[in-house]
Design a protein around this motif. Sequence first.
Motif, PDB file in Angstrom:
ATOM      1  N   ALA A   1      29.507  19.567  25.011  1.00 39.80           N
ATOM      2  CA  ALA A   1      30.837  19.575  25.630  1.00 39.80           C
ATOM      3  C   ALA A   1      30.805  18.882  26.997  1.00 39.80           C
ATOM      4  CB  ALA A   1      31.349  21.008  25.777  1.00 39.80           C
ATOM      5  N   ILE A   2      29.760  19.136  27.777  1.00 40.84           N
ATOM      6  CA  ILE A   2      29.641  18.491  29.081  1.00 40.84           C
ATOM      7  C   ILE A   2      29.327  17.004  28.910  1.00 40.84           C
ATOM      8  CG2 ILE A   2      28.421  18.492  31.297  1.00 40.84           C
ATOM      9  CD1 ILE A   2      30.325  20.911  30.728  1.00 40.84           C
ATOM     10  N   LEU A   3      28.557  16.667  27.899  1.00 41.99           N
ATOM     11  CA  LEU A   3      28.306  15.253  27.608  1.00 41.99           C
ATOM     12  C   LEU A   3      29.616  14.533  27.283  1.00 41.99           C
ATOM     13  CD1 LEU A   3      26.386  12.869  27.158  1.00 41.99           C
ATOM     14  CD2 LEU A   3      26.132  13.659  24.786  1.00 41.99           C
ATOM     15  N   LEU A   4      30.487  15.177  26.521  1.00 43.99           N
ATOM     16  CA  LEU A   4      31.793  14.576  26.223  1.00 43.99           C
ATOM     17  C   LEU A   4      32.586  14.343  27.502  1.00 43.99           C
ATOM     18  CD1 LEU A   4      32.874  16.495  23.002  1.00 43.99           C
ATOM     19  CD2 LEU A   4      32.175  14.092  23.184  1.00 43.99           C
ATOM     20  N   GLN A   5      32.495  15.293  28.425  1.00 45.28           N
ATOM     21  CA  GLN A   5      33.182  15.121  29.707  1.00 45.28           C
ATOM     22  C   GLN A   5      32.576  13.943  30.474  1.00 45.28           C
ATOM     23  OE1 GLN A   5      32.599  18.022  32.840  1.00 45.28           O
ATOM     24  NE2 GLN A   5      34.799  17.999  33.250  1.00 45.28           N
ATOM     25  N   GLU A   6      31.278  13.772  30.362  1.00 45.24           N
ATOM     26  CA  GLU A   6      30.594  12.641  31.005  1.00 45.24           C
ATOM     27  C   GLU A   6      31.052  11.316  30.380  1.00 45.24           C
ATOM     28  OE1 GLU A   6      27.751  11.028  33.705  1.00 45.24           O
ATOM     29  OE2 GLU A   6      28.288  13.124  33.498  1.00 45.24           O
ATOM     30  N   LEU A   7      31.193  11.287  29.065  1.00 40.03           N
ATOM     31  CA  LEU A   7      31.613  10.073  28.366  1.00 40.03           C
ATOM     32  C   LEU A   7      33.086   9.743  28.606  1.00 40.03           C
ATOM     33  CD1 LEU A   7      29.815  10.611  24.928  1.00 40.03           C
ATOM     34  CD2 LEU A   7      29.182   8.982  26.728  1.00 40.03           C
ATOM     35  N   PHE A   8      33.915  10.782  28.752  1.00 37.67           N
ATOM     36  CA  PHE A   8      35.360  10.610  28.911  1.00 37.67           C
ATOM     37  C   PHE A   8      35.861  11.427  30.106  1.00 37.67           C
ATOM     38  CE2 PHE A   8      34.372  10.158  24.373  1.00 37.67           C
ATOM     39  CZ  PHE A   8      34.838   8.880  24.155  1.00 37.67           C
ATOM     40  N   PRO A   9      35.529  11.014  31.325  1.00 30.55           N
ATOM     41  CA  PRO A   9      35.870  11.816  32.505  1.00 30.55           C
ATOM     42  C   PRO A   9      37.371  11.998  32.744  1.00 30.55           C
ATOM     43  CG  PRO A   9      34.960   9.696  33.154  1.00 30.55           C
ATOM     44  CD  PRO A   9      34.815   9.802  31.670  1.00 30.55           C
ATOM     45  N   ALA A  10      38.190  11.111  32.227  1.00 32.39           N
ATOM     46  CA  ALA A  10      39.633  11.222  32.446  1.00 32.39           C
ATOM     47  C   ALA A  10      40.331  12.060  31.379  1.00 32.39           C
ATOM     48  CB  ALA A  10      40.252   9.824  32.498  1.00 32.39           C
ATOM     49  N   ARG A  11      39.601  12.483  30.373  1.00 32.18           N
ATOM     50  CA  ARG A  11      40.202  13.257  29.281  1.00 32.18           C
ATOM     51  C   ARG A  11      39.799  14.727  29.374  1.00 32.18           C
ATOM     52  NH1 ARG A  11      39.129   9.660  23.851  1.00 32.18           N
ATOM     53  NH2 ARG A  11      40.139   7.759  24.563  1.00 32.18           N
TER      54      ARG A  11
END
Length: 99
Positions: free
Chosen positions: A50-60
Motif C-alpha cells: 500500500a505504501i509502495l502504491l503511494q510512492e508510485l502514485f503520490p498524487a492519488r
Amino acid sequence: MGSEQTTKPGTQVFASVAHTPAAQALRQRLESGRALSCEDVSASAQPFFAILLQELFPARPVVVVTDGLKTQETFQQDIETWLKFRADDGEVTRPLFYP
C-alpha cells in the motif's frame, strides 16, 4: 568536504523497489486503467505494498479495504510503521481510519 548523505534508509528502500522492472510494469498497468487485485500479495506484505502504491502514485489516494476490524487495526499500525520508516524528517501524516 564531501556531502553527507542524510536520506533515511526507508526512503531508499521504497525508491529502490519503485524502480524495479516489476514496479514499473505495475505502474504502467495501473496508469492504463487496468484493475488491481492484491490477492496474490502475502497478507504481511500488503501494508508495504500500500505504501509502495503511494510512492508510485503520490498524487492519488490509496484506499485499503480489509475483511474485518481487527485486520484493519493491524493494517493501520503496519502502515503507520512503514510511513515512519519512510519519512525523512520523522513527520508523518497519520492515515485515515474508518471502522
